[in-house]
Design an enzyme around this catalytic site. Structure first.
Site, PDB file in Angstrom:
ATOM      1  N   ARG A  46       0.782   5.904  -0.156  1.00  0.00           N
ATOM      2  CA  ARG A  46      -0.009   7.137  -0.123  1.00  0.00           C
ATOM      3  C   ARG A  46       0.618   8.126  -1.093  1.00  0.00           C
ATOM      4  NH1 ARG A  46      -1.404   8.500   6.072  1.00  0.00           N
ATOM      5  NH2 ARG A  46       0.709   7.749   6.336  1.00  0.00           N
TER       6      ARG A  46
ATOM      7  N   LYS B 219      10.582 -12.008   6.738  1.00  0.00           N
ATOM      8  CA  LYS B 219      10.407 -10.644   6.223  1.00  0.00           C
ATOM      9  C   LYS B 219      11.587  -9.759   6.640  1.00  0.00           C
ATOM     10  CE  LYS B 219       7.219  -7.130   5.098  1.00  0.00           C
ATOM     11  NZ  LYS B 219       6.216  -6.298   5.744  1.00  0.00           N
TER      12      LYS B 219
ATOM     13  N   SER C 253      10.449   1.797   2.327  1.00  0.00           N
ATOM     14  CA  SER C 253       9.946   2.621   3.425  1.00  0.00           C
ATOM     15  C   SER C 253      11.088   3.412   4.070  1.00  0.00           C
ATOM     16  CB  SER C 253       9.249   1.741   4.455  1.00  0.00           C
ATOM     17  OG  SER C 253      10.054   0.628   4.763  1.00  0.00           O
TER      18      SER C 253
ATOM     19  N   ALA D 258       0.860  -1.191   0.000  1.00  0.00           N
ATOM     20  CA  ALA D 258       0.000   0.000   0.000  1.00  0.00           C
ATOM     21  C   ALA D 258       0.891   1.233   0.000  1.00  0.00           C
ATOM     22  CB  ALA D 258      -0.890   0.005   1.238  1.00  0.00           C
TER      23      ALA D 258
ATOM     24  N   GLU E  61      13.248   2.899  10.661  1.00  0.00           N
ATOM     25  CA  GLU E  61      13.060   1.699  11.486  1.00  0.00           C
ATOM     26  C   GLU E  61      14.352   0.874  11.576  1.00  0.00           C
ATOM     27  OE1 GLU E  61       8.388   0.770  11.306  1.00  0.00           O
ATOM     28  OE2 GLU E  61       9.427   0.255   9.452  1.00  0.00           O
TER      29      GLU E  61
HETATM   30  O1  PAF Z   1      10.056  -1.964   3.605  1.00  0.00           O
HETATM   31  C1  PAF Z   1       9.764  -1.870   2.402  1.00  0.00           C
HETATM   32  O2  PAF Z   1       9.695  -0.793   1.818  1.00  0.00           O
HETATM   33  C2  PAF Z   1       9.445  -3.127   1.612  1.00  0.00           C
HETATM   34  O3  PAF Z   1       8.937  -4.082   2.479  1.00  0.00           O
HETATM   35  C3  PAF Z   1      10.624  -3.679   0.800  1.00  0.00           C
HETATM   36  C4  PAF Z   1      11.286  -4.829   1.494  1.00  0.00           C
HETATM   37  C5  PAF Z   1      11.689  -2.685   0.480  1.00  0.00           C
HETATM   38  C6  PAF Z   1      10.056  -4.226  -0.508  1.00  0.00           C
HETATM   39  O4  PAF Z   1       9.431  -3.223  -1.262  1.00  0.00           O
END
Ligand code: PAF
Length: 288
Positions: A116, A170, A242, A114, A254
């Site tokens: 924004r 993950k 992110s 997702a 993070e």
């Molecule tokens: O944290 C993120 O942005 C995503 O989970 C990642 C691992 C870069 C994959 O788009």
């Protein structure tokens, strides 16, 4: 992530509790945004403030905000309400479970995408799956009910008894992509050909493999870890991670819950973790 779930769960069943305590303005919704689902037309989603104890609490804050967010809302939540943590990385889930061991605390690991693209607009960008599993003893009896409740969204939700292992899967991907994209200030796919990535990736994967084995007993060869990282980097080649996005917006990253977590576990378990420590230090030096 919260707005994605609120966009799919039935209207009128979702409420919003802000991170810090709040005094809701009468008659005003907590959130209003445009939601673009994967299929079908855009819709305006309106979410009121949480006024009574919910049947389920989904925590979708950044990892670093999680403990404080739960702490400041807990007085409104009855003790047997399941609390589901949706954070990236590792460390904050364990901290929550240790702080409230009697409460039913669960963790979710999701591959839903997702974003924004503009303020007030949330887009479901990629179909994924979500695994939910218990972190505290009392959460086990809530698992089926939580999975059913989240499944009413229409998103794919599975019960996962070994959620630690799923969270590590993950974590590996985030540990191999996020810091590199933030340091190099590039989309995910561009790290692969960069000399900085190529210089450190093998050592990083060796460290991850050793720490994971000592931490949860899961054996994943370093080469498999590298393949998994590079498969995701190629699949999401044009995406901004992110961490790169946090860095660009001057927000806290993070890193302490990704490479910083692996470095801390490594130190605690007697594993040398120079590559994870170096990435953690570099990200911290970049902060404004
Ligand atoms: O944290 C993120 O942005 C995503 O989970 C990642 C691992 C870069 C994959 O788009």
């Amino acid at each position: 992530m919260g707005q994605l779930w609120a966009g799919y769960l039935a209207a009128g069943t979702v409420t919003f509790a802000p991170r810090q305590g709040h005094t809701p303005e009468t008659g005003k919704p907590a959130l209003t945004y445009t939601f673009q689902p994967l299929e079908g037309p855009e819709a305006v989603v309106t979410v009121p403030y949480l006024l009574a104890s919910p049947s389920l609490l989904m925590v979708t804050t950044k990892a670093g905000d999680t403990l404080d967010a739960i702490e400041s809302n807990l007085h409104d939540i009855v003790p047997d309400t399941p609390i589901v943590l949706f954070q990236n990385g590792m460390g904050c889930q364990q901290a929550v479970a240790e702080r409230w061991p009697q409460r039913p605390i669960l963790a979710a690991s999701t591959t839903e995408g997702a974003n924004r693209p503009a303020p007030g607009c949330t887009v479901h960008a990629g179909k994924g799956e979500t695994w939910v599993g218990p972190l505290t003893k009392s959460a086990t009896t809530h698992l089926t009910r939580v999975v059913t409740a989240l499944g009413t969204s229409g998103l794919t939700v599975h019960a996962e008894k070994d959620i630690q292992s799923r969270l590590w899967d993950k974590l590996i991907i985030n540990a191999g992509i996020n810091a590199f994209t933030a340091i190099l200030d590039c989309p995910n796919g561009d790290i692969l050909a960069d000399p900085f990535y190529q210089e450190h990736i093998d050592e990083l994967c060796d460290e991850i493999s050793t720490v994971m084995k000592r931490d949860i007993g899961k054996d994943l060869p370093s080469i498999t870890i590298r393949e998994r990282i590079e498969t995701v980097a190629r699949k999401t080649a044009r995406n901004t991670s992110s961490m790169r996005s946090d860095r660009r917006r001057g927000r806290p990253t993070e890193i302490d819950f990704i490479n910083g977590y692996i470095a801390r576990r490594g130190h605690a378990l007697g594993v040398d973790v120079p590559a994870n420590q170096m990435l953690t230090n570099r990200i911290k030096q970049l902060l404004p």
